[in-house]
Design a protein around this motif. Structure first.
Motif, PDB file in Angstrom:
ATOM      1  N   UNK A  85      -4.510  40.053 -53.388  1.00 50.33           N
ATOM      2  CA  UNK A  85      -4.595  39.347 -52.076  1.00 50.33           C
ATOM      3  C   UNK A  85      -5.686  38.368 -52.140  1.00 50.33           C
ATOM      4  N   UNK A  86      -5.110  37.186 -51.959  1.00 48.26           N
ATOM      5  CA  UNK A  86      -6.123  36.016 -52.209  1.00 48.26           C
ATOM      6  C   UNK A  86      -6.338  35.397 -50.824  1.00 48.26           C
ATOM      7  N   UNK A  87      -7.605  35.300 -50.412  1.00 45.87           N
ATOM      8  CA  UNK A  87      -8.184  34.945 -49.123  1.00 45.87           C
ATOM      9  C   UNK A  87      -9.036  34.057 -49.096  1.00 45.87           C
ATOM     10  N   UNK A  88      -9.030  33.102 -47.869  1.00 47.81           N
ATOM     11  CA  UNK A  88     -10.119  32.278 -47.752  1.00 47.81           C
ATOM     12  C   UNK A  88     -11.117  32.214 -46.364  1.00 47.81           C
ATOM     13  N   UNK A  89     -12.303  31.913 -46.544  1.00 50.27           N
ATOM     14  CA  UNK A  89     -13.133  32.212 -45.198  1.00 50.27           C
ATOM     15  C   UNK A  89     -13.488  30.978 -44.964  1.00 50.27           C
ATOM     16  N   UNK A  90     -13.267  30.075 -43.918  1.00 48.11           N
ATOM     17  CA  UNK A  90     -13.785  28.540 -43.601  1.00 48.11           C
ATOM     18  C   UNK A  90     -15.186  28.726 -43.327  1.00 48.11           C
ATOM     19  N   UNK A  91     -16.162  27.997 -43.729  1.00 50.14           N
ATOM     20  CA  UNK A  91     -17.723  27.898 -43.402  1.00 50.14           C
ATOM     21  C   UNK A  91     -17.988  27.214 -42.228  1.00 50.14           C
ATOM     22  N   UNK A  92     -19.065  27.393 -41.689  1.00 54.78           N
ATOM     23  CA  UNK A  92     -19.577  26.911 -40.429  1.00 54.78           C
ATOM     24  C   UNK A  92     -20.690  26.482 -40.549  1.00 54.78           C
ATOM     25  N   UNK A  93     -21.202  25.651 -39.777  1.00 55.54           N
ATOM     26  CA  UNK A  93     -22.851  25.050 -39.902  1.00 55.54           C
ATOM     27  C   UNK A  93     -22.710  24.031 -40.851  1.00 55.54           C
ATOM     28  N   UNK A  94     -23.634  23.990 -41.709  1.00 53.83           N
ATOM     29  CA  UNK A  94     -23.854  22.867 -42.834  1.00 53.83           C
ATOM     30  C   UNK A  94     -22.733  22.602 -43.704  1.00 53.83           C
ATOM     31  N   UNK A  95     -22.390  23.670 -43.861  1.00 54.11           N
ATOM     32  CA  UNK A  95     -21.116  23.777 -45.025  1.00 54.11           C
ATOM     33  C   UNK A  95     -19.754  23.745 -44.437  1.00 54.11           C
ATOM     34  N   UNK A  96     -19.606  23.264 -43.244  1.00 56.80           N
ATOM     35  CA  UNK A  96     -18.306  23.166 -42.534  1.00 56.80           C
ATOM     36  C   UNK A  96     -17.537  22.283 -43.320  1.00 56.80           C
ATOM     37  N   UNK A  97     -16.116  22.967 -43.246  1.00 58.07           N
ATOM     38  CA  UNK A  97     -15.021  21.966 -44.268  1.00 58.07           C
ATOM     39  C   UNK A  97     -15.012  22.852 -45.577  1.00 58.07           C
ATOM     40  N   UNK A  98     -15.876  23.494 -46.011  1.00 56.14           N
ATOM     41  CA  UNK A  98     -15.705  24.125 -47.134  1.00 56.14           C
ATOM     42  C   UNK A  98     -15.211  25.543 -46.863  1.00 56.14           C
ATOM     43  N   UNK A  99     -14.676  26.388 -48.139  1.00 54.29           N
ATOM     44  CA  UNK A  99     -14.160  27.583 -47.905  1.00 54.29           C
ATOM     45  C   UNK A  99     -14.808  28.461 -48.872  1.00 54.29           C
ATOM     46  N   UNK A 100     -14.825  29.766 -48.483  1.00 56.72           N
ATOM     47  CA  UNK A 100     -15.378  30.786 -49.516  1.00 56.72           C
ATOM     48  C   UNK A 100     -14.099  31.276 -49.954  1.00 56.72           C
ATOM     49  N   UNK A 124      -2.563  34.130 -50.024  1.00 54.68           N
ATOM     50  CA  UNK A 124      -1.275  34.495 -50.942  1.00 54.68           C
ATOM     51  C   UNK A 124      -1.102  36.055 -51.279  1.00 54.68           C
ATOM     52  N   UNK A 125      -0.463  36.605 -51.386  1.00 55.64           N
ATOM     53  CA  UNK A 125      -0.408  38.123 -51.887  1.00 55.64           C
ATOM     54  C   UNK A 125       0.776  38.234 -53.062  1.00 55.64           C
ATOM     55  N   UNK A 126       0.593  38.859 -54.004  1.00 58.06           N
ATOM     56  CA  UNK A 126       1.196  39.016 -55.251  1.00 58.06           C
ATOM     57  C   UNK A 126       1.071  40.514 -55.539  1.00 58.06           C
ATOM     58  N   UNK A 127       2.196  40.971 -56.077  1.00 50.20           N
ATOM     59  CA  UNK A 127       2.596  42.114 -56.745  1.00 50.20           C
ATOM     60  C   UNK A 127       2.474  41.988 -58.365  1.00 50.20           C
ATOM     61  N   UNK A 128       1.357  43.088 -58.719  1.00 47.59           N
ATOM     62  CA  UNK A 128       1.551  42.894 -60.219  1.00 47.59           C
ATOM     63  C   UNK A 128       1.685  44.328 -60.875  1.00 47.59           C
ATOM     64  N   UNK A 129       1.968  44.222 -62.482  1.00 46.34           N
ATOM     65  CA  UNK A 129       2.276  45.576 -62.734  1.00 46.34           C
ATOM     66  C   UNK A 129       0.972  46.255 -63.087  1.00 46.34           C
TER      67      UNK A 129
END
Length: 94
Positions: free
Chosen positions: A5-20, A79-84
């Motif tokens: 499972x691939x995830x992103x977290x939008x950043x707030x404050x001084x780093x707004x616009x960037x993602x973790x 995104x989400x992937x199924x792996x062997x």
């Protein structure tokens, strides 16, 4: 099988616009059912069935045990992937 499972977290404050970015790997997957391109239901070897969506933050997953901080529950699944079992991609689920 393994669920990636691939995830992103939008950043707030001084780093707004960037993602973790974060990637979770869950093993012992028995079955995955895709419902449209937005929902996936996964059955694990122990009989648990979890559902995932990319239309809202990842704050409702009951398997989320590692990160206790509330901001960690705001990740958006990208995104989400199924792996062997060896980590080779079988198919994209979401």
């Amino acid at each position: 099988m393994i669920l990636q499972i691939n995830k992103e977290l939008p950043r707030k404050g001084l780093n707004e616009g960037k993602v973790v970015k974060r990637t979770d790997y869950l093993d012992k997957v028995v079955r995955a059912n895709c419902i449209d391109a937005e929902y996936v239901m996964v059955e694990f070897l122990n009989g648990d069935i979890h559902s995932y969506t990319n239309v809202e933050p990842d704050n409702k997953d009951h398997w989320f045990k590692v990160d206790c901080a509330q901001e960690m529950h705001e990740y958006q699944i990208k995104s989400m992937w199924l792996l062997n079992d060896e980590g080779k991609t079988l198919r994209k689920l979401m």
